[in-house]
Design an enzyme around this catalytic site. Sequence first.
Site, PDB file in Angstrom:
ATOM      1  N   ASP A 165       0.796  -1.223   0.000  1.00 52.48           N
ATOM      2  CA  ASP A 165       0.000   0.000   0.000  1.00 52.48           C
ATOM      3  C   ASP A 165       0.828   1.273   0.000  1.00 52.48           C
ATOM      4  OD1 ASP A 165      -2.361  -1.456   0.014  1.00 52.48           O
ATOM      5  OD2 ASP A 165      -2.455  -1.508   2.205  1.00 52.48           O
ATOM      6  N   ASP A 217      -0.156   5.588   1.834  1.00 53.38           N
ATOM      7  CA  ASP A 217      -1.277   5.043   2.609  1.00 53.38           C
ATOM      8  C   ASP A 217      -1.157   5.496   4.054  1.00 53.38           C
ATOM      9  OD1 ASP A 217      -3.681   3.525   2.743  1.00 53.38           O
ATOM     10  OD2 ASP A 217      -2.583   1.858   3.616  1.00 53.38           O
ATOM     11  N   ASP A 228       0.486   1.430  10.393  1.00 56.91           N
ATOM     12  CA  ASP A 228      -0.687   0.559  10.354  1.00 56.91           C
ATOM     13  C   ASP A 228      -0.343  -0.753  11.048  1.00 56.91           C
ATOM     14  OD1 ASP A 228      -1.940   2.525   8.901  1.00 56.91           O
ATOM     15  OD2 ASP A 228      -2.372   1.278   7.152  1.00 56.91           O
ATOM     16  N   ARG A 258      -7.548   9.880  11.516  1.00 53.78           N
ATOM     17  CA  ARG A 258      -6.979   8.592  11.951  1.00 53.78           C
ATOM     18  C   ARG A 258      -5.735   8.764  12.805  1.00 53.78           C
ATOM     19  NH1 ARG A 258      -7.659   4.092   7.111  1.00 53.78           N
ATOM     20  NH2 ARG A 258      -9.891   4.411   6.744  1.00 53.78           N
TER      21      ARG A 258
END
Length: 445
Positions: free
Chosen positions: A243, A267, A271, A323
């Site tokens: 990603d 991205d 993560d 986020r």
Amino acid sequence: MAGSVRCLSLLLLILALSVEARIEWFGKKEPDPRTSEAESNLKHVPANLTAERWWSDFDSTQHAVEDPESVASSVLETVANSTHRRSLGYLSCGTGNPIDDCWRCDPNWQRNRKRLADCGIGFGRNAIGGRDGRYYVVTDPGDDDPVNPRPGTLRHAVIQDRPLWIVFKRDMVITLKQELIMNSFKTIDGRGVNVHIANGACITIQFVTNVIIHGLHIHDCKPTGNALVRSSPTHYGWRTMADGDAVSIFGSSHVWVDHNSLSNCADGLVDAVMGSTAITISNNYFTHHNEVMLLGHSDSYTRDKAMQVTIAFNHFGEGLIQRMPRCRHGYFHVVNNDYTHWEMYAIGGSAEPTINSQGNRYLAPTNPFAKEVTKRVDTDTRVWKGWNWRSEGDLLLNGAYFTPSGAGASASYSRASSLGAKSSSMVGSITSGAGALPCRRGSQC
């Protein structure tokens, strides 16, 4: 003749001492990166598992603690003790940040680099990285062949089967052709030099354990893949498209991401998905990015219920949108972070995560429609009103507001949270050193 022999012997002795002193740069001998495995006599750990073997053997619950609030309480107690010592003058360089105060006061930090591994807090506190291995010095910024990396490159270091504490000989920009796939028991330590991983692929922590990433600038990461990439000395395989995350944590445990500067990737910046747990994300400086941090693979992936992540002492700075983090299923302790910018929201989630926000500073944007810190993603109020989202001791500025939910604080949480309100007023000093530090040998970092 005898005098000449004595002079020659003396010259050889001086030369040997000079070489030995140069090797002792870190306080113990550095291995030659080109030394064979038989010659290096380093402690070995198992090689990377295949995905099939991992999924059959891996149980993420074994890495999760039964009472996550006890870990949250321990973090706040550590912060309180650190700030108390600072107020009494015990640490002249102390900021109240317990991770930094553990090692940064030492002017000989470069000779005691591995002390860092004993300074972790929160759910990733047991990540030892390469503490029990030798030093590996990266001398070559190249990444010409992801299947057969040259000795001296970062890729050659991170794929080894043995614990390694990886450092850098000089400033460098590393542009990776493909994902940098980490092996277990590795520390990447960028202190003392200016190291950028940029403009290519970035870091993947997949199916491994005990990894520390410290002191790097990671930015402008791009999607890569559809290529062969080596993940250990004995295994390489075909990688589909990645990603473009700065740091991707996939099916891994005991991971600590500390004091990095991260920005502008394709991205996410950090993560963590697919059963990852026992993670601490601390002291990082996040800027210029949309979807900053995703914790949890999908609403339907219930193995992430064992995910436990501590997010502490980070600075979420200019140019961020959302986020910080966006959570699913697990338990997330968000403590003593400085949120100085968001355009949509700071903390979001779905699939009933527990979010424990303590002692943070939330500065809302000027947009009157973006004052709320929290966002329940695509979920009806009747569903999310039972989720445990808590705010204790947070400093809410410029109209910021946190929408709590759940049945209320447990007794253990109430005891822990009494420390949070005190620490929120110190967030500025606690996070003042967020990001990659400009450390130099011979002085405090």
